[in-house]
Design a protein around this motif. Sequence first.
Motif, PDB file in Angstrom:
ATOM      1  N   ALA A 283       0.705  -1.223   0.107  1.00 57.30           N
ATOM      2  CA  ALA A 283      -0.004  -0.040  -0.029  1.00 57.30           C
ATOM      3  C   ALA A 283       0.791   1.280  -0.021  1.00 57.30           C
ATOM      4  O   ALA A 283       0.427   2.168  -0.894  1.00 57.30           O
ATOM      5  N   SER A 284       1.894   1.263   0.939  1.00 58.45           N
ATOM      6  CA  SER A 284       2.832   2.277   0.798  1.00 58.45           C
ATOM      7  C   SER A 284       3.633   2.470  -0.447  1.00 58.45           C
ATOM      8  O   SER A 284       4.010   3.465  -1.021  1.00 58.45           O
ATOM      9  N   LEU A 285       4.026   1.362  -1.087  1.00 60.82           N
ATOM     10  CA  LEU A 285       4.730   1.414  -2.235  1.00 60.82           C
ATOM     11  C   LEU A 285       3.787   2.133  -3.521  1.00 60.82           C
ATOM     12  O   LEU A 285       4.034   3.145  -4.118  1.00 60.82           O
ATOM     13  N   GLY A 286       2.365   1.696  -3.538  1.00 63.71           N
ATOM     14  CA  GLY A 286       1.644   2.215  -4.409  1.00 63.71           C
ATOM     15  C   GLY A 286       1.407   3.735  -4.325  1.00 63.71           C
ATOM     16  O   GLY A 286       1.503   4.502  -5.384  1.00 63.71           O
ATOM     17  N   LEU A 287       1.412   4.158  -3.027  1.00 68.72           N
ATOM     18  CA  LEU A 287       1.414   5.743  -2.521  1.00 68.72           C
ATOM     19  C   LEU A 287       2.606   6.475  -3.357  1.00 68.72           C
ATOM     20  O   LEU A 287       2.491   7.602  -3.995  1.00 68.72           O
ATOM     21  N   PHE A 288       3.755   5.790  -3.094  1.00 67.47           N
ATOM     22  CA  PHE A 288       4.929   6.386  -3.753  1.00 67.47           C
ATOM     23  C   PHE A 288       5.050   6.536  -5.189  1.00 67.47           C
ATOM     24  O   PHE A 288       5.422   7.403  -5.717  1.00 67.47           O
ATOM     25  N   VAL A 289       4.502   5.421  -5.670  1.00 68.95           N
ATOM     26  CA  VAL A 289       4.525   5.276  -7.132  1.00 68.95           C
ATOM     27  C   VAL A 289       3.587   6.339  -7.810  1.00 68.95           C
ATOM     28  O   VAL A 289       3.570   6.948  -8.817  1.00 68.95           O
ATOM     29  N   ILE A 290       2.340   6.586  -7.047  1.00 68.37           N
ATOM     30  CA  ILE A 290       1.462   7.606  -7.613  1.00 68.37           C
ATOM     31  C   ILE A 290       1.944   9.042  -7.385  1.00 68.37           C
ATOM     32  O   ILE A 290       1.809   9.798  -8.110  1.00 68.37           O
ATOM     33  N   SER A 291       2.847   9.124  -6.393  1.00 74.28           N
ATOM     34  CA  SER A 291       3.475  10.578  -6.379  1.00 74.28           C
ATOM     35  C   SER A 291       4.466  10.834  -7.418  1.00 74.28           C
ATOM     36  O   SER A 291       4.902  11.793  -7.577  1.00 74.28           O
ATOM     37  N   ILE A 292       4.985   9.736  -8.093  1.00 74.61           N
ATOM     38  CA  ILE A 292       5.798   9.993  -8.933  1.00 74.61           C
ATOM     39  C   ILE A 292       5.521  10.829 -10.122  1.00 74.61           C
ATOM     40  O   ILE A 292       6.238  11.843 -10.521  1.00 74.61           O
ATOM     41  N   PRO A 293       4.284  10.800 -10.691  1.00 62.44           N
ATOM     42  CA  PRO A 293       3.919  11.810 -11.802  1.00 62.44           C
ATOM     43  C   PRO A 293       3.791  13.379 -11.135  1.00 62.44           C
ATOM     44  O   PRO A 293       4.116  14.313 -11.768  1.00 62.44           O
ATOM     45  N   GLY A 294       3.843  13.297  -9.604  1.00 59.08           N
ATOM     46  CA  GLY A 294       3.743  14.682  -9.273  1.00 59.08           C
ATOM     47  C   GLY A 294       5.220  15.232  -9.248  1.00 59.08           C
ATOM     48  O   GLY A 294       5.412  16.547  -9.559  1.00 59.08           O
ATOM     49  N   LEU A 295       5.998  14.568  -9.111  1.00 56.07           N
ATOM     50  CA  LEU A 295       7.551  14.931  -9.145  1.00 56.07           C
ATOM     51  C   LEU A 295       7.955  15.118 -10.420  1.00 56.07           C
ATOM     52  O   LEU A 295       8.648  16.195 -10.722  1.00 56.07           O
ATOM     53  N   TYR A 296       7.512  14.262 -11.315  1.00 54.25           N
ATOM     54  CA  TYR A 296       7.725  14.642 -12.953  1.00 54.25           C
ATOM     55  C   TYR A 296       7.169  16.057 -13.371  1.00 54.25           C
ATOM     56  O   TYR A 296       7.755  16.713 -13.972  1.00 54.25           O
ATOM     57  N   SER A 297       6.070  16.385 -12.743  1.00 52.89           N
ATOM     58  CA  SER A 297       5.362  17.651 -13.080  1.00 52.89           C
ATOM     59  C   SER A 297       6.148  18.675 -12.517  1.00 52.89           C
ATOM     60  O   SER A 297       6.087  19.786 -13.185  1.00 52.89           O
ATOM     61  N   LEU A 298       6.551  18.585 -11.440  1.00 48.10           N
ATOM     62  CA  LEU A 298       7.454  19.634 -10.610  1.00 48.10           C
ATOM     63  C   LEU A 298       8.298  19.991 -11.224  1.00 48.10           C
ATOM     64  O   LEU A 298       8.830  21.388 -11.728  1.00 48.10           O
ATOM     65  N   ILE A 299       9.307  18.993 -11.759  1.00 46.71           N
ATOM     66  CA  ILE A 299      10.538  19.028 -12.684  1.00 46.71           C
ATOM     67  C   ILE A 299      10.072  19.777 -14.055  1.00 46.71           C
ATOM     68  O   ILE A 299      10.787  20.698 -14.492  1.00 46.71           O
ATOM     69  N   LYS A 300       8.930  19.457 -14.747  1.00 41.61           N
ATOM     70  CA  LYS A 300       8.832  20.061 -16.031  1.00 41.61           C
ATOM     71  C   LYS A 300       8.276  21.370 -15.807  1.00 41.61           C
ATOM     72  O   LYS A 300       8.521  22.402 -16.465  1.00 41.61           O
ATOM     73  N   ARG A 301       7.440  21.844 -14.807  1.00 44.06           N
ATOM     74  CA  ARG A 301       6.985  23.157 -14.424  1.00 44.06           C
ATOM     75  C   ARG A 301       8.125  23.972 -14.426  1.00 44.06           C
ATOM     76  O   ARG A 301       8.284  25.152 -14.650  1.00 44.06           O
ATOM     77  N   ALA A 302       9.214  23.387 -13.755  1.00 44.05           N
ATOM     78  CA  ALA A 302      10.279  24.507 -13.291  1.00 44.05           C
ATOM     79  C   ALA A 302      11.056  24.849 -14.592  1.00 44.05           C
ATOM     80  O   ALA A 302      11.918  25.802 -14.436  1.00 44.05           O
ATOM     81  N   THR A 303      10.958  24.353 -15.634  1.00 44.03           N
ATOM     82  CA  THR A 303      11.748  24.938 -16.846  1.00 44.03           C
ATOM     83  C   THR A 303      10.729  25.640 -17.906  1.00 44.03           C
ATOM     84  O   THR A 303      11.111  26.021 -18.760  1.00 44.03           O
ATOM     85  N   LYS A 304       9.600  26.037 -17.232  1.00 45.34           N
ATOM     86  CA  LYS A 304       8.760  27.053 -18.103  1.00 45.34           C
ATOM     87  C   LYS A 304       8.225  27.918 -17.203  1.00 45.34           C
ATOM     88  O   LYS A 304       8.088  27.992 -16.127  1.00 45.34           O
ATOM     89  N   SER A 305       8.329  29.399 -17.898  1.00 40.26           N
ATOM     90  CA  SER A 305       7.507  30.438 -17.242  1.00 40.26           C
ATOM     91  C   SER A 305       6.143  30.432 -17.254  1.00 40.26           C
ATOM     92  O   SER A 305       5.466  29.850 -17.797  1.00 40.26           O
TER      93      SER A 305
END
Length: 212
Positions: A32-54
Amino acid sequence: MISAPFLLQCLTVFPALAEEFSSSYSPASYYASLGLFVISIPGLYSLIKRATKSKIVRKTFEVPGPAEPGAKPLSVLAGEITAFLQRNNYKVIDMKDAVTFEGKLEPSRSQAAFLVFCTALSLASVALVLTITNPEIGEWWYSLIGISPLAGVYYWKKSSRTEQMQVKMVTSDDEKVTDITFQGDDETIDRLRRELQIMEKGLIYVKGIFEM
C-alpha cells in the motif's frame, strides 16, 4: 541551498528505517505504501517539468501620480524599471503602445539543487519500501538515488529560454494615481515588485516572515 552533508545525513536514515520497520508491518502495508509512492512520481515529474517553463501573468501595480506630494517622478520610476530588466538580461525591442523588453532567462543553481534534493528524497522513499517488500535485493535499491542528479541536468538544459516583458504606465486624469501594468514571467515581476516596493492594484501586501 541544501548542503551535501545534510542531504547525505537524510538519506542514510532510510536503510535503518527499513530494517526497523521490516519486523513490524504486514506485507499489505508495504505494498500500500509502495502504491502511494508510485502515485507520487507523476507529481515529481510535473514539478520538474514546470520548473523549466515560465508562468506568464499580467499584473497591474498602483503608485502615487505626479500630483501627489513626494511622489517619485515617472521618469525616475521608468528608469528604475529599465535598469532592473537590463540587469536581468532584458533589452528594449519595441516602444509602441507598451514598452516591450526581451531577455534570456538563465537557469538557477538553487532551483537545480532543490529539484535534485526532491528527486533524491522521493527515490529514497521508494527504495525504502522496495527494500522491505523485496529484501532479496537488499540495500541495492538505494542505488536508485544515484539518478537524482539527472533532474538537475534536465532542468539546466531546458530552462534557458527567451522571454518578453511588456510594461505600460497610465496616469489618471487628475494625475493622482499611476497604474503600471506588467505582462511576463511571474517570478521576474515579483522580484521587480520587491525591488521597487510597489503594491499590486486592489491588494494589501503583508510582508513574509523571511522578508526584511
